[in-house]
Enzyme design. Sequence first.
Site, PDB file in Angstrom:
ATOM      1  N   SER A 141      54.841   7.347  65.298  1.00  0.00           N
ATOM      2  CA  SER A 141      55.241   8.632  64.993  1.00  0.00           C
ATOM      3  C   SER A 141      55.637   9.331  65.890  1.00  0.00           C
ATOM      4  N   CYS A 173      49.023  12.251  57.468  1.00  0.00           N
ATOM      5  CA  CYS A 173      49.426  11.303  58.398  1.00  0.00           C
ATOM      6  C   CYS A 173      48.081  10.533  59.086  1.00  0.00           C
ATOM      7  N   ASP A 212      52.907   9.772  55.862  1.00  0.00           N
ATOM      8  CA  ASP A 212      53.361   8.994  56.936  1.00  0.00           C
ATOM      9  C   ASP A 212      51.973   8.316  57.405  1.00  0.00           C
ATOM     10  N   TRP A 235      49.641   4.459  57.889  1.00  0.00           N
ATOM     11  CA  TRP A 235      49.930   3.046  58.283  1.00  0.00           C
ATOM     12  C   TRP A 235      48.615   2.326  58.242  1.00  0.00           C
TER      13      TRP A 235
HETATM   14  C1  LIG Z   1      55.171   4.041  59.994  1.00  0.00           C
HETATM   15  C2  LIG Z   1      54.125   3.783  61.321  1.00  0.00           C
HETATM   16  C3  LIG Z   1      53.748   4.926  62.118  1.00  0.00           C
HETATM   17  C4  LIG Z   1      52.677   4.731  63.117  1.00  0.00           C
HETATM   18  N1  LIG Z   1      52.329   5.403  64.095  1.00  0.00           N
HETATM   19  C5  LIG Z   1      51.725   5.324  64.877  1.00  0.00           C
HETATM   20  C6  LIG Z   1      51.087   6.371  65.808  1.00  0.00           C
HETATM   21  O1  LIG Z   1      51.557   7.400  66.002  1.00  0.00           O
HETATM   22  N2  LIG Z   1      50.223   5.941  66.707  1.00  0.00           N
HETATM   23  C7  LIG Z   1      49.801   4.634  66.817  1.00  0.00           C
HETATM   24  O2  LIG Z   1      48.863   4.522  67.815  1.00  0.00           O
HETATM   25  N3  LIG Z   1      49.903   3.859  65.840  1.00  0.00           N
HETATM   26  C8  LIG Z   1      50.974   4.027  64.988  1.00  0.00           C
HETATM   27  N4  LIG Z   1      51.393   2.947  64.002  1.00  0.00           N
HETATM   28  C9  LIG Z   1      50.699   1.758  64.380  1.00  0.00           C
HETATM   29  C10 LIG Z   1      51.552   0.750  65.427  1.00  0.00           C
HETATM   30  O3  LIG Z   1      52.834   0.666  64.799  1.00  0.00           O
HETATM   31  C11 LIG Z   1      51.020  -0.503  65.782  1.00  0.00           C
HETATM   32  O4  LIG Z   1      50.699  -1.127  64.390  1.00  0.00           O
HETATM   33  C12 LIG Z   1      49.852  -0.475  66.507  1.00  0.00           C
HETATM   34  O5  LIG Z   1      49.843   0.570  67.731  1.00  0.00           O
HETATM   35  C13 LIG Z   1      49.267  -1.819  67.033  1.00  0.00           C
HETATM   36  O6  LIG Z   1      50.197  -2.457  67.543  1.00  0.00           O
HETATM   37  P1  LIG Z   1      49.861  -3.477  68.857  1.00  0.00           P
HETATM   38  O7  LIG Z   1      51.105  -4.074  69.115  1.00  0.00           O
HETATM   39  O8  LIG Z   1      49.323  -2.994  70.048  1.00  0.00           O
HETATM   40  O9  LIG Z   1      48.748  -4.500  68.022  1.00  0.00           O
HETATM   41  P2  LIG Z   1      48.938  -5.996  67.484  1.00  0.00           P
HETATM   42  O10 LIG Z   1      49.257  -6.846  68.663  1.00  0.00           O
HETATM   43  O11 LIG Z   1      50.094  -5.794  66.404  1.00  0.00           O
HETATM   44  O12 LIG Z   1      47.573  -6.240  67.053  1.00  0.00           O
HETATM   45  C14 LIG Z   1      47.343  -5.684  65.597  1.00  0.00           C
HETATM   46  C15 LIG Z   1      45.839  -5.456  65.695  1.00  0.00           C
HETATM   47  O13 LIG Z   1      45.320  -6.957  65.408  1.00  0.00           O
HETATM   48  C16 LIG Z   1      44.303  -7.324  66.370  1.00  0.00           C
HETATM   49  N5  LIG Z   1      44.414  -8.945  66.429  1.00  0.00           N
HETATM   50  C17 LIG Z   1      45.272  -9.413  67.182  1.00  0.00           C
HETATM   51  N6  LIG Z   1      45.155 -10.839  67.312  1.00  0.00           N
HETATM   52  C18 LIG Z   1      44.323 -11.027  66.294  1.00  0.00           C
HETATM   53  C19 LIG Z   1      43.809 -12.067  65.599  1.00  0.00           C
HETATM   54  N7  LIG Z   1      44.257 -13.211  65.917  1.00  0.00           N
HETATM   55  N8  LIG Z   1      42.908 -12.103  64.432  1.00  0.00           N
HETATM   56  C20 LIG Z   1      42.599 -10.713  64.072  1.00  0.00           C
HETATM   57  N9  LIG Z   1      43.011  -9.514  64.426  1.00  0.00           N
HETATM   58  C21 LIG Z   1      44.156  -9.740  65.666  1.00  0.00           C
HETATM   59  C22 LIG Z   1      44.507  -6.485  67.500  1.00  0.00           C
HETATM   60  O14 LIG Z   1      43.338  -6.420  68.199  1.00  0.00           O
HETATM   61  C23 LIG Z   1      45.043  -5.175  66.914  1.00  0.00           C
HETATM   62  O15 LIG Z   1      43.802  -4.191  66.366  1.00  0.00           O
HETATM   63  C24 LIG Z   1      52.303   3.546  63.239  1.00  0.00           C
HETATM   64  C25 LIG Z   1      52.684   2.464  62.355  1.00  0.00           C
HETATM   65  C26 LIG Z   1      53.562   2.372  61.320  1.00  0.00           C
HETATM   66  C27 LIG Z   1      53.930   1.580  60.437  1.00  0.00           C
HETATM   67  N1  LIG Z   2      39.868   0.792  64.751  1.00  0.00           N
HETATM   68  C1  LIG Z   2      39.441   0.885  63.331  1.00  0.00           C
HETATM   69  O1  LIG Z   2      38.488   0.517  63.101  1.00  0.00           O
HETATM   70  C2  LIG Z   2      40.336   1.491  62.237  1.00  0.00           C
HETATM   71  C3  LIG Z   2      39.980   1.698  61.189  1.00  0.00           C
HETATM   72  C4  LIG Z   2      40.808   1.998  60.093  1.00  0.00           C
HETATM   73  C5  LIG Z   2      42.215   2.244  60.548  1.00  0.00           C
HETATM   74  N2  LIG Z   2      42.685   1.939  61.698  1.00  0.00           N
HETATM   75  C6  LIG Z   2      43.846   2.160  61.973  1.00  0.00           C
HETATM   76  O2  LIG Z   2      44.120   3.265  63.112  1.00  0.00           O
HETATM   77  C7  LIG Z   2      44.710   4.249  62.845  1.00  0.00           C
HETATM   78  C8  LIG Z   2      44.214   5.390  63.440  1.00  0.00           C
HETATM   79  O3  LIG Z   2      43.251   5.398  63.755  1.00  0.00           O
HETATM   80  P1  LIG Z   2      42.365   6.331  64.894  1.00  0.00           P
HETATM   81  O4  LIG Z   2      41.679   5.238  65.813  1.00  0.00           O
HETATM   82  O5  LIG Z   2      43.472   7.233  65.466  1.00  0.00           O
HETATM   83  O6  LIG Z   2      41.319   6.995  64.143  1.00  0.00           O
HETATM   84  P2  LIG Z   2      39.847   7.146  64.431  1.00  0.00           P
HETATM   85  O7  LIG Z   2      39.775   7.776  65.870  1.00  0.00           O
HETATM   86  O8  LIG Z   2      39.187   5.962  64.246  1.00  0.00           O
HETATM   87  O9  LIG Z   2      39.369   7.853  63.296  1.00  0.00           O
HETATM   88  C9  LIG Z   2      39.857   9.583  63.449  1.00  0.00           C
HETATM   89  C10 LIG Z   2      38.758  10.468  62.598  1.00  0.00           C
HETATM   90  O10 LIG Z   2      38.962  10.000  61.169  1.00  0.00           O
HETATM   91  C11 LIG Z   2      37.714   9.674  60.720  1.00  0.00           C
HETATM   92  N3  LIG Z   2      37.512   8.944  59.501  1.00  0.00           N
HETATM   93  C12 LIG Z   2      37.384   7.662  59.526  1.00  0.00           C
HETATM   94  N4  LIG Z   2      37.287   7.219  58.058  1.00  0.00           N
HETATM   95  C13 LIG Z   2      37.886   8.465  57.359  1.00  0.00           C
HETATM   96  C14 LIG Z   2      38.159   8.836  55.955  1.00  0.00           C
HETATM   97  N5  LIG Z   2      38.091   7.902  55.091  1.00  0.00           N
HETATM   98  N6  LIG Z   2      38.704  10.216  55.723  1.00  0.00           N
HETATM   99  C15 LIG Z   2      38.702  10.933  56.649  1.00  0.00           C
HETATM  100  N7  LIG Z   2      38.439  10.796  58.017  1.00  0.00           N
HETATM  101  C16 LIG Z   2      38.070   9.489  58.271  1.00  0.00           C
HETATM  102  C17 LIG Z   2      36.912   9.074  61.598  1.00  0.00           C
HETATM  103  O11 LIG Z   2      35.546   9.192  61.434  1.00  0.00           O
HETATM  104  P3  LIG Z   2      34.539   7.925  61.725  1.00  0.00           P
HETATM  105  O12 LIG Z   2      33.850   8.440  63.237  1.00  0.00           O
HETATM  106  O13 LIG Z   2      33.703   7.755  60.738  1.00  0.00           O
HETATM  107  O14 LIG Z   2      35.195   6.572  62.238  1.00  0.00           O
HETATM  108  C18 LIG Z   2      37.330  10.096  62.901  1.00  0.00           C
HETATM  109  O15 LIG Z   2      36.677  11.297  63.014  1.00  0.00           O
HETATM  110  C19 LIG Z   2      44.804   4.265  61.159  1.00  0.00           C
HETATM  111  O16 LIG Z   2      45.723   4.876  60.652  1.00  0.00           O
HETATM  112  C20 LIG Z   2      44.717   2.792  60.842  1.00  0.00           C
HETATM  113  O17 LIG Z   2      45.918   2.157  61.022  1.00  0.00           O
HETATM  114  C21 LIG Z   2      41.859   1.824  62.699  1.00  0.00           C
HETATM  115  C1  LIG Z   3      48.412  -1.352  54.164  1.00  0.00           C
HETATM  116  O1  LIG Z   3      46.777  -1.164  54.014  1.00  0.00           O
HETATM  117  C2  LIG Z   3      46.104  -1.582  54.938  1.00  0.00           C
HETATM  118  C3  LIG Z   3      44.381  -1.545  54.528  1.00  0.00           C
HETATM  119  O2  LIG Z   3      44.195  -2.947  54.561  1.00  0.00           O
HETATM  120  C4  LIG Z   3      46.310  -0.768  56.300  1.00  0.00           C
HETATM  121  O3  LIG Z   3      45.187  -1.219  57.124  1.00  0.00           O
HETATM  122  C5  LIG Z   3      47.632  -1.235  56.600  1.00  0.00           C
HETATM  123  O4  LIG Z   3      47.895  -0.629  57.950  1.00  0.00           O
HETATM  124  C6  LIG Z   3      48.574  -0.949  55.554  1.00  0.00           C
HETATM  125  N1  LIG Z   3      49.721  -1.656  55.721  1.00  0.00           N
HETATM  126  C7  LIG Z   3      51.090  -0.959  55.870  1.00  0.00           C
HETATM  127  C8  LIG Z   3      52.148  -1.799  56.546  1.00  0.00           C
HETATM  128  O5  LIG Z   3      51.046   0.123  55.667  1.00  0.00           O
END
Ligand SMILES: Cc1cc2nc3c(=O)[nH]c(=O)nc-3n(C[C@H](O)[C@H](O)[C@H](O)COP(=O)(O)OP(=O)(O)OC[C@H]3O[C@@H](n4cnc5c(N)ncnc54)[C@H](O)[C@@H]3O)c2cc1C
Ligand SMILES: NC(=O)c1ccc[n+]([C@@H]2O[C@H](COP(=O)([O-])OP(=O)(O)OC[C@H]3O[C@@H](n4cnc5c(N)ncnc54)[C@H](OP(=O)(O)O)[C@@H]3O)[C@@H](O)[C@H]2O)c1
Ligand SMILES: *[C@@H]1O[C@H](CO)[C@@H](O)[C@H](O)[C@H]1NC(C)=O
Length: 697
Positions: free
Chosen positions: A449, A650, A695, A697
């Site tokens: 984003s 978002c 927005d 994900w």
């Molecule tokens: C519309 C949209 C907007 C987004 N905006 C943002 C944004 O503003 N900021 C942001 O930070 N992200 C955003 N995302 C998420 C972003 O697109 C990526 O999905 C995210 O940054 C992870 O990408 P990556 O290539 O670093 O991880 P990837 O390589 O795709 O890995 C994804 C996850 O899978 C785990 N993984 C890797 N290998 C394995 C395995 N073998 N088994 C299990 N788990 C595994 C990794 O540890 C990681 O946590 C957005 C996504 C969408 C769809």
């Molecule tokens: N890394 C992870 O474990 C995890 C989990 C879910 C989604 N994601 C992915 O990471 C993206 C962004 O994550 P981020 O790392 O920026 O977020 P983050 O730092 O993990 O979370 C931001 C804040 O949201 C809180 N939160 C957790 N669950 C919530 C809920 N159900 N409702 C409202 N607030 C909640 C978190 O609290 P807490 O201290 O309770 O966590 C934290 O204060 C998500 O959109 C998703 O795709 C990651």
């Molecule tokens: C759909 O939902 C899952 C919850 O398992 C979330 O983690 C994921 O990011 C979402 N997938 C997409 C493509 O938005």
Amino acid sequence: MDSFDGAILTIFALLITIYYKFEAIKAILYDETEESLGAISSSGSREITTVIQENDKNYIVFYGTQTGTAEDYAKMFAKELVGKFSLKVMCADVENFDFETLNELPKNVMVSFFISTYGEGDFPDSAVSFEEFLLGLDESEQSLNRLRFTMFGLGNSTYEFFNNAAKKATKNMINNGATLIGNLGEGDDGTATTDEDYLAWKELILEDIKEALLLQEHEQVYEPSMRYDTLIANNVDMDTVSLGEPSKHYLPCNKLPFNNQLNIQTGPFNHNFPYLAPIVKSNELFGKEADRSCVHAEFDISGSNIKYSTGDHLAVWPSNSNEAIKKFLLAFNLDEDEMFTLKPLDSTVQLPFPCPTTVSTAVRYYMEITGPISRQFFNSLIQFAPNADIKQKLSQLSKDKILFAENITSRCYNIADAVLHLSDNQPWKTVPFEFLIESIPPLKPRYYSISSSSSTEKQMIHITAIVEKNIVNDESSPVLSTYGMTTNLIKHIECSQNFEEKTTDQSGVSFNLDGPRDLFQDYKLPVFVRRSTFKLPSNPKTPVIMIGPGTGVAPFRGFIRERVKYLEAQSNSNVNLGKHLLFYGCRNDQDFLYEKEWPVYANTLGEAFQMFVGYSRVPDAPKKYVQHLLREQREQIMSLLKEGAFIYVCGDAKGMSQDVHATLVDIVAEGLTISENEAIDMLKVFKTTGKYQEDVW
Ligand SMILES: Cc1cc2nc3c(=O)[nH]c(=O)nc-3n(C[C@H](O)[C@H](O)[C@H](O)COP(=O)(O)OP(=O)(O)OC[C@H]3O[C@@H](n4cnc5c(N)ncnc54)[C@H](O)[C@@H]3O)c2cc1C
Ligand SMILES: NC(=O)c1ccc[n+]([C@@H]2O[C@H](COP(=O)([O-])OP(=O)(O)OC[C@H]3O[C@@H](n4cnc5c(N)ncnc54)[C@H](OP(=O)(O)O)[C@@H]3O)[C@@H](O)[C@H]2O)c1
Ligand SMILES: *[C@@H]1O[C@H](CO)[C@@H](O)[C@H](O)[C@H]1NC(C)=O
Ligand SMILES: Cc1cc2nc3c(=O)[nH]c(=O)nc-3n(C[C@H](O)[C@H](O)[C@H](O)COP(=O)(O)O)c2cc1C
Ligand SMILES: *[C@@H]1O[C@H](CO)[C@@H](O)[C@H](O)[C@H]1NC(C)=O
């Protein structure tokens, strides 16, 4: 609040927002359309029957996809039809065809569709003309009465309109006389079961297809759709060899003046021709005591002619880490320097990447080798098992979903890990590389984003990326960790650019930052802009409620900068801006994103801007989430909604956006003294009219 006010509010909301939505739709329709790969028949035809005939095909698998998942499944399905039934399958994007002759296919030709859902239950962009075709049909003519089809939808049940595109298409085709074979399959990302949903659906549907077409089944054999030719380096003009250039345009033999420093306009840049944008500035956003990393990166797009608008997404192409590539090459006994070319065996097959190229190029830039593995992939590996013992283990694991989850998925193995685990670290010498190319999902761009505002910084795109890394705790093996490819690559760039020591949250991997032929030097990455409908109301007086915890705050930084710019541009200091509320949540003061910027924005925006912040992980303090903050402000929220406020959410799609929705339902139900169901309906109207945008994900 009486129900009369409530009704007025709803109708008023409807009227204003229908106009707004119209604007948003218009903006998308008149957007520069992405360059499509065009027709794929030798005669250049987009007509189904012609292409089928020319290429001697007797089965069609169509996909409509936004980010490629539907394509991956379509291709897997097509491969299986070929491997099991020796069908002659064409697998193609609906974007590349006109559908006028869909009903004129030979009687024994069936069509399988794989369609994902986007936006608020919409078709993916590439399937828009397919949708138009369907909508243009006249049911009284029953003009699809000869068509037999299957449908698998790809969606996410965390979204309200789950698999809506596949459902709509199915209903429409049936209403026009077509016959659905088997069940409508529904893949669900929301429960992370797309793979299992597909497998369960596929088991049944293959039986149905077998019956409908009277097919003979045999043990699955890999039938390549491309010919793999090894090349001798001496005989090849190196200038034509792709070393991972993001598009053919960048090859030395094409001598395209892509250097934007020369201010030469090239492009148009898009998905197939990404722009190499330099990250000119980057920094770590989290505090020193945080155990995670989040990078702010600024991409310079000047000279590229790329335009974006606040709220859009930036697509960024990663490449695999050196360590992942090394392990993969080892696992399959591959020679990284081998040069090869691929030749499609018929004209309906598209090359997955530019050729000629080298093995290590294909692995580094085009194959998703680190993600989780599918059970389906395991199943297709059986035929190449290096010995009987491994073959038996493979069949056992690929048949049993619980065993597979325990032994493979929960250990977070990637392909190389899993393969080496099964063979006690012995390389597999029996798997053809072309099979791996065809079976491993292609590397896809990641979306971010945009956190800048196009009115403040036209030539610069900011993103806010949380660096992903997970520790896997598994008793039977040493602690493993997985890492996000793109976000760790971006973190590496940030460290290198700012001469920082590699911090401890690095995942022990390294990347080639210079890219093919040093093309990525000076921190360039291939990018393109994807339009979104996540847009501020065009009238600045409209109140805005923004909810974005964690990285979910990214687009709201853009929104706020947009409003700051707007106010600064007004000569009249009395212009009034609608109220802009921002609800933000993070763990503690270490991961408070852009903490120092918000007061500066507040200075300009004055009373129009109010930010509410909650911490969730402060010792001895209760968790405070954005929902709690919303509840505290429910009166203000209600009065803004009555003034026509827009709601934006978002961030996390799973927990947060649903919990926020539930909280808003409560607030509205209470505020208008209506029932919960009425409040749900009202928010649904808000959603369909663009007044409640997500927005997530
Ligand atoms: C519309 C949209 C907007 C987004 N905006 C943002 C944004 O503003 N900021 C942001 O930070 N992200 C955003 N995302 C998420 C972003 O697109 C990526 O999905 C995210 O940054 C992870 O990408 P990556 O290539 O670093 O991880 P990837 O390589 O795709 O890995 C994804 C996850 O899978 C785990 N993984 C890797 N290998 C394995 C395995 N073998 N088994 C299990 N788990 C595994 C990794 O540890 C990681 O946590 C957005 C996504 C969408 C769809
Ligand atoms: N890394 C992870 O474990 C995890 C989990 C879910 C989604 N994601 C992915 O990471 C993206 C962004 O994550 P981020 O790392 O920026 O977020 P983050 O730092 O993990 O979370 C931001 C804040 O949201 C809180 N939160 C957790 N669950 C919530 C809920 N159900 N409702 C409202 N607030 C909640 C978190 O609290 P807490 O201290 O309770 O966590 C934290 O204060 C998500 O959109 C998703 O795709 C990651
Ligand atoms: C759909 O939902 C899952 C919850 O398992 C979330 O983690 C994921 O990011 C979402 N997938 C997409 C493509 O938005
Ligand atoms: C911005 C966005 C909007 C989405 N909207 C919906 C939706 O309304 N309904 C749904 O079932 N799935 C929705 N999804 C989930 C996708 O359909 C799902 O992730 C699918 O696997 C993507 O397939 P694709 O890669 O082929 O496009 C959405 C995903 C994103 C990123
Ligand atoms: C699955 O894991 C268990 C426990 O580690 C092991 O005993 C079993 O042999 C494994 N099965 C297969 C097929 O790999």
